[in-house]
Design a protein around this motif. Structure first.
Motif, PDB file in Angstrom:
ATOM      1  N   GLY A 102      28.663  33.339  48.954  1.00 54.61           N
ATOM      2  CA  GLY A 102      29.583  33.775  47.894  1.00 54.61           C
ATOM      3  C   GLY A 102      29.322  33.077  46.572  1.00 54.61           C
ATOM      4  N   PRO A 103      29.237  31.742  46.563  1.00 57.72           N
ATOM      5  CA  PRO A 103      28.949  31.065  45.304  1.00 57.72           C
ATOM      6  C   PRO A 103      27.597  31.470  44.692  1.00 57.72           C
ATOM      7  CG  PRO A 103      29.876  29.513  46.854  1.00 57.72           C
ATOM      8  CD  PRO A 103      29.638  30.784  47.615  1.00 57.72           C
ATOM      9  N   LEU A 104      26.588  31.734  45.525  1.00 56.14           N
ATOM     10  CA  LEU A 104      25.292  32.181  44.985  1.00 56.14           C
ATOM     11  C   LEU A 104      25.420  33.544  44.313  1.00 56.14           C
ATOM     12  CD1 LEU A 104      22.717  31.124  47.699  1.00 56.14           C
ATOM     13  CD2 LEU A 104      22.820  30.362  45.327  1.00 56.14           C
ATOM     14  N   ILE A 105      26.112  34.453  44.966  1.00 58.02           N
ATOM     15  CA  ILE A 105      26.326  35.778  44.372  1.00 58.02           C
ATOM     16  C   ILE A 105      27.102  35.627  43.073  1.00 58.02           C
ATOM     17  CG2 ILE A 105      27.538  37.979  44.655  1.00 58.02           C
ATOM     18  CD1 ILE A 105      26.716  37.780  47.662  1.00 58.02           C
ATOM     19  N   ASP A 106      28.115  34.760  43.076  1.00 53.03           N
ATOM     20  CA  ASP A 106      28.905  34.532  41.869  1.00 53.03           C
ATOM     21  C   ASP A 106      28.039  34.030  40.724  1.00 53.03           C
ATOM     22  OD1 ASP A 106      31.515  34.554  40.626  1.00 53.03           O
ATOM     23  OD2 ASP A 106      31.439  32.364  40.682  1.00 53.03           O
ATOM     24  N   LEU A 107      27.123  33.113  41.017  1.00 51.25           N
ATOM     25  CA  LEU A 107      26.224  32.606  39.971  1.00 51.25           C
ATOM     26  C   LEU A 107      25.320  33.719  39.445  1.00 51.25           C
ATOM     27  CD1 LEU A 107      25.156  29.184  41.527  1.00 51.25           C
ATOM     28  CD2 LEU A 107      26.618  29.528  39.511  1.00 51.25           C
ATOM     29  N   LEU A 108      24.768  34.519  40.345  1.00 49.15           N
ATOM     30  CA  LEU A 108      23.840  35.576  39.925  1.00 49.15           C
ATOM     31  C   LEU A 108      24.563  36.738  39.245  1.00 49.15           C
ATOM     32  CD1 LEU A 108      21.362  35.475  42.925  1.00 49.15           C
ATOM     33  CD2 LEU A 108      20.966  34.693  40.572  1.00 49.15           C
ATOM     34  N   LEU A 109      25.876  36.848  39.423  1.00 47.24           N
ATOM     35  CA  LEU A 109      26.638  37.833  38.652  1.00 47.24           C
ATOM     36  C   LEU A 109      26.689  37.423  37.177  1.00 47.24           C
ATOM     37  CD1 LEU A 109      29.563  38.621  41.107  1.00 47.24           C
ATOM     38  CD2 LEU A 109      27.997  40.323  40.109  1.00 47.24           C
ATOM     39  N   GLN A 110      26.554  36.118  36.909  1.00 46.08           N
ATOM     40  CA  GLN A 110      26.568  35.637  35.533  1.00 46.08           C
ATOM     41  C   GLN A 110      25.282  36.013  34.800  1.00 46.08           C
ATOM     42  OE1 GLN A 110      27.884  31.463  35.147  1.00 46.08           O
ATOM     43  NE2 GLN A 110      28.650  31.686  37.255  1.00 46.08           N
ATOM     44  N   ARG A 111      24.140  35.830  35.507  1.00 44.37           N
ATOM     45  CA  ARG A 111      22.835  36.167  34.916  1.00 44.37           C
ATOM     46  C   ARG A 111      21.749  35.865  35.935  1.00 44.37           C
ATOM     47  NH1 ARG A 111      19.911  31.691  33.783  1.00 44.37           N
ATOM     48  NH2 ARG A 111      20.978  29.746  33.255  1.00 44.37           N
ATOM     49  N   GLY A 121      23.773  44.649  44.591  1.00 44.60           N
ATOM     50  CA  GLY A 121      24.383  43.326  44.499  1.00 44.60           C
ATOM     51  C   GLY A 121      25.400  43.244  43.371  1.00 44.60           C
ATOM     52  N   MET A 122      25.093  43.877  42.238  1.00 44.85           N
ATOM     53  CA  MET A 122      26.029  43.898  41.107  1.00 44.85           C
ATOM     54  C   MET A 122      27.327  44.608  41.478  1.00 44.85           C
ATOM     55  SD  MET A 122      24.726  42.156  38.645  1.00 44.85           S
ATOM     56  CE  MET A 122      25.612  42.640  37.182  1.00 44.85           C
ATOM     57  N   GLY A 123      27.251  45.491  42.468  1.00 40.06           N
ATOM     58  CA  GLY A 123      28.443  46.193  42.929  1.00 40.06           C
ATOM     59  C   GLY A 123      29.488  45.256  43.527  1.00 40.06           C
ATOM     60  N   LEU A 124      29.099  44.037  43.834  1.00 42.57           N
ATOM     61  CA  LEU A 124      30.051  43.055  44.349  1.00 42.57           C
ATOM     62  C   LEU A 124      30.909  42.444  43.237  1.00 42.57           C
ATOM     63  CD1 LEU A 124      27.767  41.251  46.932  1.00 42.57           C
ATOM     64  CD2 LEU A 124      29.830  42.567  47.445  1.00 42.57           C
ATOM     65  N   GLY A 125      30.576  42.712  41.984  1.00 43.71           N
ATOM     66  CA  GLY A 125      31.312  42.133  40.854  1.00 43.71           C
ATOM     67  C   GLY A 125      32.814  42.344  40.918  1.00 43.71           C
ATOM     68  N   PRO A 126      33.293  43.585  41.084  1.00 43.90           N
ATOM     69  CA  PRO A 126      34.747  43.790  41.145  1.00 43.90           C
ATOM     70  C   PRO A 126      35.407  43.062  42.315  1.00 43.90           C
ATOM     71  CG  PRO A 126      33.631  45.869  40.682  1.00 43.90           C
ATOM     72  CD  PRO A 126      32.566  44.854  41.018  1.00 43.90           C
ATOM     73  N   ALA A 127      34.735  43.011  43.451  1.00 44.82           N
ATOM     74  CA  ALA A 127      35.303  42.300  44.602  1.00 44.82           C
ATOM     75  C   ALA A 127      35.373  40.798  44.316  1.00 44.82           C
ATOM     76  CB  ALA A 127      34.470  42.572  45.859  1.00 44.82           C
ATOM     77  N   MET A 128      34.328  40.252  43.698  1.00 42.12           N
ATOM     78  CA  MET A 128      34.334  38.831  43.362  1.00 42.12           C
ATOM     79  C   MET A 128      35.417  38.530  42.320  1.00 42.12           C
ATOM     80  SD  MET A 128      32.122  37.448  45.355  1.00 42.12           S
ATOM     81  CE  MET A 128      31.699  35.846  44.696  1.00 42.12           C
ATOM     82  N   ASP A 129      35.601  39.444  41.350  1.00 45.55           N
ATOM     83  CA  ASP A 129      36.678  39.272  40.371  1.00 45.55           C
ATOM     84  C   ASP A 129      38.032  39.242  41.073  1.00 45.55           C
ATOM     85  OD1 ASP A 129      34.916  39.204  38.229  1.00 45.55           O
ATOM     86  OD2 ASP A 129      35.316  41.275  37.600  1.00 45.55           O
ATOM     87  N   ILE A 167      40.775  36.179  41.089  1.00 50.80           N
ATOM     88  CA  ILE A 167      42.169  36.340  40.683  1.00 50.80           C
ATOM     89  C   ILE A 167      43.086  35.899  41.823  1.00 50.80           C
ATOM     90  CG2 ILE A 167      43.954  38.040  40.103  1.00 50.80           C
ATOM     91  CD1 ILE A 167      41.674  39.591  38.611  1.00 50.80           C
ATOM     92  N   TRP A 168      42.773  36.329  43.038  1.00 47.40           N
ATOM     93  CA  TRP A 168      43.572  35.948  44.200  1.00 47.40           C
ATOM     94  C   TRP A 168      43.627  34.429  44.339  1.00 47.40           C
ATOM     95  CZ3 TRP A 168      42.148  33.322  48.639  1.00 47.40           C
ATOM     96  CH2 TRP A 168      43.102  33.317  49.672  1.00 47.40           C
ATOM     97  N   ALA A 169      42.521  33.762  44.026  1.00 46.59           N
ATOM     98  CA  ALA A 169      42.442  32.300  44.150  1.00 46.59           C
ATOM     99  C   ALA A 169      43.108  31.572  42.981  1.00 46.59           C
ATOM    100  CB  ALA A 169      40.986  31.871  44.270  1.00 46.59           C
TER     101      ALA A 169
END
Length: 128
Positions: free
Chosen positions: A27-36, A88-96, A100-102
């Motif tokens: 999860g944290p890796l995907i979150d980082l790669l969503l940034q750039r 992979g970018m499709g995970l953006g809304p779920a990660m957002d 928010i939940w957190a």
């Protein structure tokens, strides 16, 4: 009168998602790669508690399932960049939604603030 309860059914799609995202550091890796897109060393620097071996394993797993692309530019020096695929970018809304939940700070429309603004918000003194 007896209450009729419907049986519970496990969803294989939900199982698949959490088998992937439930792995430590994914999860944290995907979150980082969503940034750039980022190089291996940048990802490791952003998550210093993550060993290089596990980082390599997670990136390989994400490549195998089509969420991450590994791009090699011939150098010198050779540079390897990791980028999320469209899938992979499709995970953006779920990660957002998870952010928010957190409890991540949100803008006036309820969207999570971009990472840099979020970090500034954390560091800002409370005005209560």
């Amino acid at each position: 009168m007896t209450e009729t309860r419907l049986p519970l059914h496990s969803c294989s799609y939900t199982e698949d998602v959490f088998n992937l995202l439930g792995k430590r550091w994914t999860g944290p890796l995907i979150d980082l790669l969503l940034q750039r897109p980022a190089r291996f060393s940048e990802l490791h620097s952003a998550l210093p508690a993550l060993s290089k071996r596990v980082l390599s394993d997670r990136l390989s797993e994400l490549q195998e399932i089509g969420l991450v692309e590994r791009e090699v530019s011939p150098g010198p020096p050779v540079a390897v960049t990791y980028t999320l695929t469209e899938h992979g970018m499709g995970l953006g809304p779920a990660m957002d939604a998870l952010r928010i939940w957190a409890g991540a700070p949100v803008d006036d429309q309820g969207r999570p603030l971009p990472h840099a603004e979020s970090e500034e918000h954390k560091a800002a003194p409370s005005r209560a």
